[in-house]
Scaffold this motif. Structure first.
Motif, PDB file in Angstrom:
ATOM      1  N   TRP A  90       0.811  -1.220   0.000  1.00 16.40           N
ATOM      2  CA  TRP A  90       0.000   0.000   0.000  1.00 16.40           C
ATOM      3  C   TRP A  90       0.844   1.270   0.000  1.00 16.40           C
ATOM      4  N   LYS A  91       2.004   1.241   0.600  1.00 15.90           N
ATOM      5  CA  LYS A  91       2.815   2.461   0.696  1.00 15.90           C
ATOM      6  C   LYS A  91       3.463   2.848  -0.632  1.00 15.90           C
ATOM      7  N   THR A  92       3.719   1.852  -1.494  1.00 18.67           N
ATOM      8  CA  THR A  92       4.341   2.148  -2.783  1.00 18.67           C
ATOM      9  C   THR A  92       3.411   1.904  -3.964  1.00 18.67           C
ATOM     10  N   MET A  93       2.177   1.506  -3.692  1.00 19.71           N
ATOM     11  CA  MET A  93       1.180   1.284  -4.752  1.00 19.71           C
ATOM     12  C   MET A  93       0.968   2.594  -5.509  1.00 19.71           C
ATOM     13  N   PRO A  94       1.132   2.601  -6.826  1.00 17.51           N
ATOM     14  CA  PRO A  94       0.857   3.827  -7.583  1.00 17.51           C
ATOM     15  C   PRO A  94      -0.627   4.195  -7.486  1.00 17.51           C
ATOM     16  N   ILE A  95      -0.872   5.416  -7.047  1.00 18.82           N
ATOM     17  CA  ILE A  95      -2.239   5.919  -6.932  1.00 18.82           C
ATOM     18  C   ILE A  95      -2.324   7.247  -7.663  1.00 18.82           C
ATOM     19  N   VAL A  96      -3.233   7.286  -8.641  1.00 20.54           N
ATOM     20  CA  VAL A  96      -3.453   8.467  -9.470  1.00 20.54           C
ATOM     21  C   VAL A  96      -4.803   9.064  -9.086  1.00 20.54           C
ATOM     22  N   ILE A  97      -4.828  10.360  -8.921  1.00 22.07           N
ATOM     23  CA  ILE A  97      -6.067  11.070  -8.599  1.00 22.07           C
ATOM     24  C   ILE A  97      -6.574  11.776  -9.848  1.00 22.07           C
ATOM     25  N   LEU A  98      -7.866  11.607 -10.126  1.00 21.70           N
ATOM     26  CA  LEU A  98      -8.544  12.351 -11.195  1.00 21.70           C
ATOM     27  C   LEU A  98      -9.538  13.301 -10.534  1.00 21.70           C
ATOM     28  N   SER A  99      -9.625  14.510 -11.047  1.00 22.79           N
ATOM     29  CA  SER A  99     -10.538  15.473 -10.437  1.00 22.79           C
ATOM     30  C   SER A  99     -11.059  16.458 -11.471  1.00 22.79           C
ATOM     31  N   ASN A 100     -12.242  16.984 -11.203  1.00 24.20           N
ATOM     32  CA  ASN A 100     -12.782  18.088 -12.005  1.00 24.20           C
ATOM     33  C   ASN A 100     -12.285  19.425 -11.488  1.00 24.20           C
ATOM     34  N   ASP A 101     -11.649  19.415 -10.335  1.00 22.94           N
ATOM     35  CA  ASP A 101     -11.157  20.631  -9.688  1.00 22.94           C
ATOM     36  C   ASP A 101      -9.638  20.559  -9.596  1.00 22.94           C
ATOM     37  N   ASP A 102      -8.965  21.461 -10.270  1.00 24.44           N
ATOM     38  CA  ASP A 102      -7.502  21.446 -10.222  1.00 24.44           C
ATOM     39  C   ASP A 102      -6.952  22.647  -9.456  1.00 24.44           C
ATOM     40  N   SER A 103      -7.635  23.001  -8.369  1.00 23.04           N
ATOM     41  CA  SER A 103      -7.129  24.104  -7.544  1.00 23.04           C
ATOM     42  C   SER A 103      -5.814  23.670  -6.897  1.00 23.04           C
ATOM     43  N   ASN A 108      -2.136  20.085  -3.872  1.00 20.64           N
ATOM     44  CA  ASN A 108      -1.168  19.973  -2.778  1.00 20.64           C
ATOM     45  C   ASN A 108      -1.593  18.935  -1.747  1.00 20.64           C
ATOM     46  N   LYS A 109      -2.880  18.958  -1.360  1.00 23.50           N
ATOM     47  CA  LYS A 109      -3.373  17.992  -0.373  1.00 23.50           C
ATOM     48  C   LYS A 109      -3.204  16.560  -0.877  1.00 23.50           C
ATOM     49  N   CYS A 110      -3.482  16.341  -2.147  1.00 27.05           N
ATOM     50  CA  CYS A 110      -3.350  14.991  -2.708  1.00 27.05           C
ATOM     51  C   CYS A 110      -1.905  14.516  -2.713  1.00 27.05           C
ATOM     52  N   TYR A 111      -0.994  15.371  -3.132  1.00 26.05           N
ATOM     53  CA  TYR A 111       0.412  14.962  -3.142  1.00 26.05           C
ATOM     54  C   TYR A 111       0.950  14.770  -1.727  1.00 26.05           C
ATOM     55  N   LEU A 112       0.559  15.642  -0.808  1.00 29.97           N
ATOM     56  CA  LEU A 112       1.007  15.484   0.577  1.00 29.97           C
ATOM     57  C   LEU A 112       0.467  14.205   1.207  1.00 29.97           C
ATOM     58  N   ALA A 113      -0.691  13.753   0.752  1.00 35.13           N
ATOM     59  CA  ALA A 113      -1.281  12.511   1.267  1.00 35.13           C
ATOM     60  C   ALA A 113      -0.673  11.267   0.622  1.00 35.13           C
ATOM     61  N   GLY A 114       0.119  11.440  -0.436  1.00 33.96           N
ATOM     62  CA  GLY A 114       0.793  10.296  -1.032  1.00 33.96           C
ATOM     63  C   GLY A 114       0.391   9.968  -2.455  1.00 33.96           C
ATOM     64  N   ALA A 115      -0.321  10.868  -3.140  1.00 35.97           N
ATOM     65  CA  ALA A 115      -0.658  10.616  -4.554  1.00 35.97           C
ATOM     66  C   ALA A 115       0.616  10.581  -5.380  1.00 35.97           C
ATOM     67  N   ASN A 116       0.619   9.717  -6.389  1.00 33.92           N
ATOM     68  CA  ASN A 116       1.750   9.655  -7.303  1.00 33.92           C
ATOM     69  C   ASN A 116       1.568  10.568  -8.497  1.00 33.92           C
ATOM     70  N   SER A 117       0.312  10.836  -8.854  1.00 34.30           N
ATOM     71  CA  SER A 117      -0.007  11.742  -9.968  1.00 34.30           C
ATOM     72  C   SER A 117      -1.381  12.348  -9.725  1.00 34.30           C
ATOM     73  N   PHE A 118      -1.594  13.506 -10.327  1.00 32.57           N
ATOM     74  CA  PHE A 118      -2.881  14.198 -10.241  1.00 32.57           C
ATOM     75  C   PHE A 118      -3.224  14.677 -11.643  1.00 32.57           C
ATOM     76  N   PHE A 119      -4.425  14.339 -12.121  1.00 36.63           N
ATOM     77  CA  PHE A 119      -4.864  14.744 -13.453  1.00 36.63           C
ATOM     78  C   PHE A 119      -6.226  15.418 -13.373  1.00 36.63           C
ATOM     79  N   LEU A 120      -6.385  16.450 -14.169  1.00 36.14           N
ATOM     80  CA  LEU A 120      -7.687  17.064 -14.369  1.00 36.14           C
ATOM     81  C   LEU A 120      -8.454  16.172 -15.336  1.00 36.14           C
ATOM     82  N   LYS A 121      -9.697  15.831 -14.986  1.00 37.21           N
ATOM     83  CA  LYS A 121     -10.495  14.955 -15.848  1.00 37.21           C
ATOM     84  C   LYS A 121     -10.781  15.663 -17.171  1.00 37.21           C
TER      85      LYS A 121
END
Length: 164
Positions: A90-103, A108-121
């Motif tokens: 779980w600690k190294t599992m790649p996790i990508v976040i998709l969102s309609n909001d790219d504020s 920042n919150k997603c990366y600080l929580a451990g996201a590996n990538s963040f994409f705007l849908k």
């Protein structure tokens, strides 16, 4: 048979349908399991931690950020706090976040929580297809993750190990 798969979590049935269509038509080499929400995914992942679980394990988790009950960010935090074991990472599992909001705050919150990538849908089908192809090729085909090593059992010296 490859025992790895992609887990996609999104509360929108329409988005899951689009993603399923893209994988079926353009990315058939990847096996995807769909979840309607974060609690459904988390309960399933906990079941996978059982030594008796023999099914496919995730190689990539794609989380929608905005979901009712438990958000993608909260699922991400739970996963990063869940202890690893011999089967699950779980600690190294790649996790990508998709969102309609790219504020900036959400990113920042997603990366600080451990996201590996963040994409705007993406709003367009072809953009979504290209984004999913890119994510899959990078995380499933090219990226190398650390392997969890089994703890070494310390051997006590026997009388044959000592010089007399």
């Amino acid at each position: 048979m490859d025992q790895r798969e992609i887990y996609l979590v999104d509360d929108s049935a329409d988005h899951r349908y689009l993603v399923r269509t893209i994988f079926n038509k353009f990315l058939p080499n990847y096996h995807v399991r769909f979840f309607q929400g974060g609690s459904e995914l988390y309960q399933f992942l906990i079941l996978q931690s059982s030594p008796d679980y023999a099914g496919r394990l995730p190689a990539l988790i794609i989380l929608d950020h905005q979901m009712p009950a438990i958000s993608g960010l909260e699922v991400l935090k739970l996963l990063r706090r869940t202890p690893d074991n011999a089967k699950t990472k779980w600690k190294t599992m790649p996790i990508v976040i998709l969102s309609n909001d790219d504020s900036n705050d959400i990113i920042n919150k997603c990366y600080l929580a451990g996201a590996n990538s963040f994409f705007l849908k993406p709003q367009e089908f072809e953009e979504l297809r290209y984004m999913l192809e890119t994510i899959c090729h990078y995380w499933m085909d090219y990226n190398k993750l650390p392997q969890i090593s089994q703890p070494k059992i310390e051997q006590k010296p026997t009388t044959l190990d000592h010089d007399e």
